[in-house]
Design an enzyme around this catalytic site. Structure first.
Site, short mmCIF file in Angstrom:
data_model
loop_
_atom_site.label_atom_id
_atom_site.label_comp_id
_atom_site.label_asym_id
_atom_site.label_seq_id
_atom_site.Cartn_x
_atom_site.Cartn_y
_atom_site.Cartn_z
N LYS A 122 2.90 8.07 -3.87
CA LYS A 122 3.69 7.87 -5.08
C LYS A 122 2.92 7.05 -6.12
O LYS A 122 2.84 7.42 -7.29
CB LYS A 122 4.99 7.12 -4.72
N ASN A 123 2.34 5.93 -5.66
CA ASN A 123 1.72 5.00 -6.61
C ASN A 123 0.39 5.50 -7.16
O ASN A 123 -0.18 4.87 -8.05
CB ASN A 123 1.58 3.61 -5.99
N CYS A 176 13.02 -6.20 -12.98
CA CYS A 176 13.59 -5.20 -12.09
C CYS A 176 14.15 -5.94 -10.91
O CYS A 176 14.07 -7.17 -10.84
CB CYS A 176 12.54 -4.17 -11.68
N ARG A 207 13.41 7.79 -3.80
CA ARG A 207 12.48 7.56 -4.91
C ARG A 207 11.04 7.52 -4.42
O ARG A 207 10.12 7.81 -5.19
CB ARG A 207 12.81 6.22 -5.60
N ARG A 263 8.95 -8.73 -14.67
CA ARG A 263 7.83 -7.83 -14.93
C ARG A 263 7.16 -8.28 -16.22
O ARG A 263 7.56 -7.86 -17.31
CB ARG A 263 8.32 -6.39 -15.10
N ASP A 270 4.61 -3.92 -0.60
CA ASP A 270 5.46 -2.75 -0.37
C ASP A 270 5.72 -2.47 1.11
O ASP A 270 6.48 -1.55 1.43
CB ASP A 270 4.82 -1.50 -1.02
C1 UD1 Z 1 3.09 -4.18 -7.78
C2 UD1 Z 1 2.19 -4.39 -6.58
C3 UD1 Z 1 1.84 -3.04 -6.03
C4 UD1 Z 1 3.14 -2.30 -5.71
C5 UD1 Z 1 4.07 -2.22 -6.90
C6 UD1 Z 1 5.44 -1.67 -6.55
C7 UD1 Z 1 0.39 -5.94 -6.13
C8 UD1 Z 1 -0.72 -6.76 -6.69
N1 UD1 Z 1 1.02 -5.16 -6.98
O1 UD1 Z 1 2.38 -3.46 -8.75
O2 UD1 Z 1 1.06 -3.18 -4.87
O3 UD1 Z 1 2.85 -1.02 -5.25
O4 UD1 Z 1 4.27 -3.51 -7.41
O5 UD1 Z 1 6.13 -2.48 -5.67
O6 UD1 Z 1 0.67 -5.99 -4.95
N2 UD1 Z 1 1.89 -9.91 -13.81
C9 UD1 Z 1 1.78 -10.78 -14.85
N3 UD1 Z 1 1.48 -10.29 -16.08
C10 UD1 Z 1 1.30 -8.96 -16.32
C11 UD1 Z 1 1.40 -8.07 -15.23
C12 UD1 Z 1 1.70 -8.57 -13.98
O7 UD1 Z 1 1.96 -11.99 -14.70
O8 UD1 Z 1 1.02 -8.57 -17.45
C13 UD1 Z 1 2.23 -10.42 -12.47
C14 UD1 Z 1 3.55 -9.85 -11.96
O9 UD1 Z 1 4.66 -10.58 -12.41
C15 UD1 Z 1 3.35 -9.91 -10.45
C16 UD1 Z 1 1.85 -9.71 -10.29
O10 UD1 Z 1 1.28 -9.96 -11.55
O11 UD1 Z 1 3.68 -11.17 -9.96
C17 UD1 Z 1 1.45 -8.34 -9.82
O12 UD1 Z 1 1.99 -7.41 -10.73
P1 UD1 Z 1 1.43 -5.93 -10.83
O13 UD1 Z 1 0.38 -5.68 -9.82
O14 UD1 Z 1 1.11 -5.66 -12.25
O15 UD1 Z 1 2.73 -5.14 -10.48
P2 UD1 Z 1 2.81 -3.61 -10.28
O16 UD1 Z 1 1.81 -2.87 -11.06
O17 UD1 Z 1 4.24 -3.26 -10.42
#
Ligand code: UD1
Length: 450
Positions: free
Chosen positions: A27-28, A122, A406, A127, A312
């Site tokens: 998915k990712n 979420c 999902r 986020r 995850d």
């Molecule tokens: C994250 C997970 C990913 C997982 C997905 C769905 C990690 C590092 N990332 O990816 O493995 O598949 O959720 O569950 O494990 N952050 C900031 N500023 C930003 C972007 C992110 O502070 O601009 C912080 C977020 O709040 C979070 C961390 O960075 O604490 C990781 O976020 P990110 O990897 O961007 O999240 P996803 O891409 O959703």
């Protein structure tokens, strides 16, 4: 009357799982790769695209932007984005899927402007978007948030290669930095990037389309901008989270399960922890076998960016640890609200205490779980409840199977292949309209039809 449709997974637990099952495409990886197809001149043909609802949402989003999509065989997908003419993504679709924020980088790369609804929060936690914004600004864009949208626009004639240093590893920001820089003029160096296998897959896909990226798989990516990206035929990598979930389902029942068509190296952190609990793990080129005849104890887990333990797989691991003797401690470091399912586990007799201040769960394992009606709050928490239900005595009805759908393509069919007694059902719950409640002052009559 108001109708509410619930999809339920009924599990008769306590059955030892045994046998072999294949995982599907990731998915990712599929979602950002679908977004990246916006950058191609020509048709993109993707294979091993999982038939999950998150893919349907991304499909609808790309269609809303003007792309044409079609199924191609069992797990193939054709995307033709030649006619996309808008850089504004509709809120109605983006709100359903955090990963749809990936279109921001792709639209920016294509049009030099992107208007994408802010992800806000979420169920898993906040986020943030500061790292995404940092990348867009470095490439020569102005970025502002207006009426709930993030609006990024290049100031010059082109996006211009730059040095992007991330203060922390973010999967989402790495993807957007890549998507917006592959067609920039000059060289972009992106440091402290996420090294998740799905990020590597996105890089490989972009390279197959004609992008020039080096350092793939390391923490620094160097992107030489190109003027055009072409159509391509590409197979998505295996879903490591689905593979890990199936292994934990087997282990929770003390079963002997082999997952095929997966990449063992992508799951090293999980496999090491399972070994630590006494599970016998063997691997081949593209399969993993977990024989859980003897589980000797629990273990401690700290979720972390890849190659650390994946967030995850945290809920599925917690459920497995409920079955392992002794005390285990699991600390969640990626999301600040990812233990919401623990209250549901408690209804199944699990002893899990969450310390909110340290985002840590302490699990007293080895207490027999018992079947109960529970509700899946999100994809992976839902999968965690499935792991617990398979181990529990009696029947568990997991309401909210639509969340699990999902990210898992027909999970019940994969589990049936391993001998699990699981069944999908849909039921309509009829509720009296709130207005009628006030008008009649009568108690609502609630009736469930299957
Ligand atoms: C994250 C997970 C990913 C997982 C997905 C769905 C990690 C590092 N990332 O990816 O493995 O598949 O959720 O569950 O494990 N952050 C900031 N500023 C930003 C972007 C992110 O502070 O601009 C912080 C977020 O709040 C979070 C961390 O960075 O604490 C990781 O976020 P990110 O990897 O961007 O999240 P996803 O891409 O959703």
């Amino acid at each position: 009357m108001l109708d509410r449709l619930d999809t339920t997974l009924r599990v008769h637990g306590g059955v030892r799982l045994e046998g072999s099952v294949a995982t599907h495409g990731a998915k990712n990886a599929a979602l950002p790769i679908m977004a990246a197809a916006l950058l191609a001149r020509g048709v993109v043909r993707l294979r091993r695209v999982p038939r999950i609802t998150d893919v349907s949402v991304m499909w609808s989003l790309l269609e809303a932007l003007g792309a044409r999509l079609a199924f191609d065989g069992d797990d193939g997908l054709l995307i033709d984005a030649s006619n996309v003419a808008t850089y504004r993504a509709p809120y109605a679709l983006v709100r359903k899927l955090a990963a749809s924020f990936d279109v921001a980088g792709a639209l920016l790369g294509r049009f030099g402007r992107a208007e994408v609804p802010l992800p806000g929060g979420c169920i898993l936690g906040t986020r943030a978007t500061d790292l995404h914004e940092h990348a867009f600004r470095a490439l020569g864009c102005t970025v502002e948030s207006k009426h709930g949208y993030l609006i990024a626009e290049r100031t010059g004639e082109h996006l211009v290669g730059a040095e992007i240093d991330f203060r922390m590893s973010s999967v989402g920001a790495t993807k957007n930095a890549l998507l917006s820089s592959v067609k920039a003029v000059g060289t972009t160096t992106i440091r402290n990037v996420a090294m998740e296998p799905e990020v590597v897959d996105l890089c490989n896909f972009l390279v197959a389309m004609g992008a020039k990226i080096s350092g793939i798989g390391s923490d620094t990516l160097i992107v030489e901008g190109v003027t055009e990206l072409h159509g391509v035929d590409y197979e998505i990598i295996a879903d490591r989270i689905v593979a890990g979930t199936l292994l934990l389902c087997g282990a929770a029942t003390r079963g002997d399960v082999t997952v095929t068509r997966c990449v063992p190296d992508h799951l090293t952190a999980l496999l090491d922890k399972m070994r630590g609990c006494g599970v016998a793990i063997t691997t081949g080129d593209d399969w993993i076998r977990a024989d859980a005849a003897t589980v000797t104890g629990g273990t401690d887990i700290l979720t972390a960016p890849h190659p650390g333990f994946p967030t995850d797989l945290q809920p599925q691991m917690v459920s497995f640890l409920c079955t392992a003797p002794g005390t285990s401690v699991v600390e969640e470091t990626i999301f600040n609200a990812r233990f919401s399912y623990v209250n549901e586990l408690a209804r199944m007799n699990a002893d899990v205490r969450v310390a909110m201040e340290s985002n840590t769960a302490t699990i007293k394992g080895g207490i027999p779980l018992s079947g109960a009606p529970v509700e899946a709050p999100d994809i992976r928490a839902g999968a965690g409840l499935v792991v617990a239900a398979l181990a529990a005595g009696g029947q568990t009805d997991i309401i909210g199977l639509e969340y699990i759908d999902r990210g898992y393509s027909r999970l019940e069919e994969m589990l049936s292949e391993l001998g699990a007694q699981v069944q999908r059902s849909s039921g309509v719950t009829q509720l009296v309209e709130p207005v009628a409640l006030f008008e009649t002052s009568a108690y609502p009559s609630v009736r469930t039809a299957s």
